[in-house]
Design a protein around this motif. Structure first.
Motif, PDB file in Angstrom:
ATOM      1  N   ASN A   1       1.687  64.938  88.655  1.00  0.00           N
ATOM      2  CA  ASN A   1       1.281  63.609  89.116  1.00  0.00           C
ATOM      3  C   ASN A   1      -0.227  63.522  89.366  1.00  0.00           C
ATOM      4  O   ASN A   1      -0.696  62.701  90.161  1.00  0.00           O
ATOM      5  N   GLN A   2      -0.955  64.356  88.672  1.00  0.00           N
ATOM      6  CA  GLN A   2      -2.410  64.310  88.704  1.00  0.00           C
ATOM      7  C   GLN A   2      -2.952  64.070  87.291  1.00  0.00           C
ATOM      8  O   GLN A   2      -3.704  63.136  87.057  1.00  0.00           O
ATOM      9  N   THR A   3      -2.525  64.921  86.377  1.00  0.00           N
ATOM     10  CA  THR A   3      -2.914  64.740  84.976  1.00  0.00           C
ATOM     11  C   THR A   3      -1.705  64.786  84.052  1.00  0.00           C
ATOM     12  O   THR A   3      -1.815  64.440  82.881  1.00  0.00           O
ATOM     13  N   ILE A   4      -0.578  65.233  84.559  1.00  0.00           N
ATOM     14  CA  ILE A   4       0.664  65.282  83.785  1.00  0.00           C
ATOM     15  C   ILE A   4       1.718  64.461  84.523  1.00  0.00           C
ATOM     16  O   ILE A   4       1.996  64.712  85.703  1.00  0.00           O
ATOM     17  N   PHE A   5       2.310  63.495  83.823  1.00  0.00           N
ATOM     18  CA  PHE A   5       3.261  62.580  84.457  1.00  0.00           C
ATOM     19  C   PHE A   5       4.562  62.556  83.666  1.00  0.00           C
ATOM     20  O   PHE A   5       4.554  62.552  82.435  1.00  0.00           O
ATOM     21  N   TYR A   6       5.662  62.540  84.388  1.00  0.00           N
ATOM     22  CA  TYR A   6       6.977  62.417  83.755  1.00  0.00           C
ATOM     23  C   TYR A   6       7.406  60.959  83.810  1.00  0.00           C
ATOM     24  O   TYR A   6       7.396  60.319  84.874  1.00  0.00           O
ATOM     25  N   ILE A   7       7.797  60.408  82.660  1.00  0.00           N
ATOM     26  CA  ILE A   7       8.354  59.062  82.606  1.00  0.00           C
ATOM     27  C   ILE A   7       9.627  59.112  81.765  1.00  0.00           C
ATOM     28  O   ILE A   7       9.754  59.940  80.862  1.00  0.00           O
ATOM     29  N   ASP A   8      10.565  58.227  82.072  1.00  0.00           N
ATOM     30  CA  ASP A   8      11.886  58.314  81.443  1.00  0.00           C
ATOM     31  C   ASP A   8      12.361  56.933  81.020  1.00  0.00           C
ATOM     32  O   ASP A   8      12.754  56.114  81.862  1.00  0.00           O
ATOM     33  N   VAL A   9      12.320  56.673  79.710  1.00  0.00           N
ATOM     34  CA  VAL A   9      12.728  55.376  79.187  1.00  0.00           C
ATOM     35  C   VAL A   9      14.209  55.118  79.407  1.00  0.00           C
ATOM     36  O   VAL A   9      14.671  53.969  79.316  1.00  0.00           O
ATOM     37  N   ASN A  10      14.989  56.154  79.711  1.00  0.00           N
ATOM     38  CA  ASN A  10      16.408  55.946  79.998  1.00  0.00           C
ATOM     39  C   ASN A  10      16.628  54.973  81.149  1.00  0.00           C
ATOM     40  O   ASN A  10      17.705  54.367  81.254  1.00  0.00           O
ATOM     41  N   ASP A  11      15.615  54.820  81.999  1.00  0.00           N
ATOM     42  CA  ASP A  11      15.728  53.893  83.128  1.00  0.00           C
ATOM     43  C   ASP A  11      15.992  52.468  82.663  1.00  0.00           C
ATOM     44  O   ASP A  11      16.588  51.673  83.407  1.00  0.00           O
ATOM     45  N   VAL A  12      15.553  52.138  81.435  1.00  0.00           N
ATOM     46  CA  VAL A  12      15.674  50.742  80.992  1.00  0.00           C
ATOM     47  C   VAL A  12      16.552  50.572  79.754  1.00  0.00           C
ATOM     48  O   VAL A  12      16.816  49.428  79.353  1.00  0.00           O
ATOM     49  N   VAL A  13      17.016  51.651  79.143  1.00  0.00           N
ATOM     50  CA  VAL A  13      17.841  51.503  77.935  1.00  0.00           C
ATOM     51  C   VAL A  13      19.274  52.002  78.144  1.00  0.00           C
ATOM     52  O   VAL A  13      20.084  51.946  77.206  1.00  0.00           O
ATOM     53  N   CYS A  14      19.590  52.469  79.334  1.00  0.00           N
ATOM     54  CA  CYS A  14      20.930  53.008  79.584  1.00  0.00           C
ATOM     55  C   CYS A  14      21.742  52.106  80.509  1.00  0.00           C
ATOM     56  O   CYS A  14      21.188  51.330  81.298  1.00  0.00           O
ATOM     57  N   ASP A  15      23.064  52.231  80.416  1.00  0.00           N
ATOM     58  CA  ASP A  15      23.947  51.439  81.266  1.00  0.00           C
ATOM     59  C   ASP A  15      24.127  52.116  82.624  1.00  0.00           C
ATOM     60  O   ASP A  15      23.497  53.137  82.911  1.00  0.00           O
ATOM     61  N   ALA A  16      25.006  51.550  83.438  1.00  0.00           N
ATOM     62  CA  ALA A  16      25.203  52.062  84.798  1.00  0.00           C
ATOM     63  C   ALA A  16      25.745  53.481  84.814  1.00  0.00           C
ATOM     64  O   ALA A  16      25.584  54.208  85.799  1.00  0.00           O
ATOM     65  N   ASP A  17      26.380  53.909  83.728  1.00  0.00           N
ATOM     66  CA  ASP A  17      26.929  55.258  83.653  1.00  0.00           C
ATOM     67  C   ASP A  17      25.967  56.258  83.031  1.00  0.00           C
ATOM     68  O   ASP A  17      26.313  57.428  82.845  1.00  0.00           O
ATOM     69  N   GLY A  18      24.771  55.793  82.701  1.00  0.00           N
ATOM     70  CA  GLY A  18      23.771  56.703  82.164  1.00  0.00           C
ATOM     71  C   GLY A  18      23.828  56.926  80.673  1.00  0.00           C
ATOM     72  O   GLY A  18      23.199  57.854  80.157  1.00  0.00           O
ATOM     73  N   ASN A  19      24.553  56.080  79.951  1.00  0.00           N
ATOM     74  CA  ASN A  19      24.644  56.198  78.495  1.00  0.00           C
ATOM     75  C   ASN A  19      23.750  55.166  77.826  1.00  0.00           C
ATOM     76  O   ASN A  19      23.559  54.060  78.352  1.00  0.00           O
TER      77      ASN A  19
END
Length: 304
Positions: A255-273
């Motif tokens: 969280n200074q020069t390397i950041f993790y982001i996860d597009v699954n937050d917006v393309v997956c359903d409530a069950d994580g698929n």
């Protein structure tokens, strides 16, 4: 048969075959646990050869790969203008009188950005990143992406187009400096090698990004999950395996020069698929849906 057994070469080959089969069998639940093998058609010694191809040796141990610190994190990178003090080199603490204090790391927050944020960005990845290039509308960004690209061959294949010629990723990143690197890879490696072996190669690649692009913000992106129909029926390409990899990838962020982001937050359903209405093959997005990914990326700019 007796004549064959009298031949030293034949005897040596039989002994080697037996030894490799024993190694493969003993390691099937440890160092080779992520390989897929059907003993009815494939002997155990094949595991050993597959492992050697991926840099996994019979004497391999599970542990933190070189260059990775505690909790699987890469060493932090200094921000422009920062310096390392003697107290930081000694462990990040300093003593004032009799009071010992620990300096808090400088973390940077996400913020909203516009299209021009991506003008100095490079996207590196496999077929999903190819789709982002073709349908995402990020016309000013640079894409070094190839269908089928994997962590084990991304530094040797000539898949980057620079000045009208195909070249390696290292050469391409040596010719031009970028402000941001977006990296998503990993779906093609499922069922091949071990999770630890994958992460060792992944972490080494991120470290190489830092060496070649010292001033760039590095985004390590979570592997996009697959739809429920595929996850439930496929022993290799399933969301449980993807989640295991994403948890390890997230540990690389400082969280200074390397950041993790996860597009699954917006393309997956409530069950994580991966949502069925967004994909045509349970694996890739429809061309018209890549805008969802781009809109997500616009929420992940980095505040100064």
């Amino acid at each position: 048969m007796r004549k064959l057994l009298k031949c030293p070469v034949t005897v040596a080959l039989l002994i080697l075959w037996a030894a490799l089969s024993v190694v493969g069998y003993l390691g099937k639940d440890t160092i080779y646990k992520n390989y897929t093998v059907d003993i009815r058609t494939t002997p155990y010694f094949v595991l050993v050869f597959d492992g050697l191809h991926d840099g996994i040796f019979p004497w391999s141990h599970v542990g933190a790969p070189d260059g990775i610190g505690e909790n699987g994190k890469l060493p932090s990178i200094l921000l422009p203008g920062e310096s390392v003090s003697d107290t930081e080199l000694a462990g990040g603490t300093e003593t004032v009188g009799e009071t010992e204090t620990e300096e808090a790391p400088h973390t940077r927050e996400f913020c909203m950005v516009d299209d021009d944020w991506f003008d100095d960005a490079v996207f590196i990845g496999d077929s999903r990143t190819v789709g982002l290039r073709d349908y995402g509308g990020l016309d000013n960004a640079t894409f070094y992406a190839s269908t089928g690209l994997g962590i084990y061959d991304m530094w040797t294949e000539k898949f980057c187009e620079v000045d009208g010629e195909k070249t390696t990723l290292e050469d391409a990143l040596s010719r031009r400096q970028f402000g941001k690197i977006y990296f998503q890879i990993g779906i093609n490696e499922m069922g091949r090698g071990t999770l630890d072996g994958f992460m060792e190669q992944y972490a080494q690649s991120v470290q190489k990004f830092r060496e070649l692009q010292p001033d760039a913000i590095i985004y390590v992106q979570g592997i996009m999950r697959v739809a429920k129909a595929k996850s439930d029926s496929d022993k290799i390409f399933n969301n449980q395996g993807i989640n295991e990899r994403n948890m390890r990838i997230a540990e690389l962020a400082d969280n200074q020069t390397i950041f993790y982001i996860d597009v699954n937050d917006v393309v997956c359903d409530a069950d994580g698929n991966l949502r069925a209405d967004l994909t045509f093959d349970n694996l890739h997005l429809y061309g018209s849906k890549y805008g969802i990914w781009v809109d997500f990326l616009k929420t992940k700019g980095i505040a100064p």
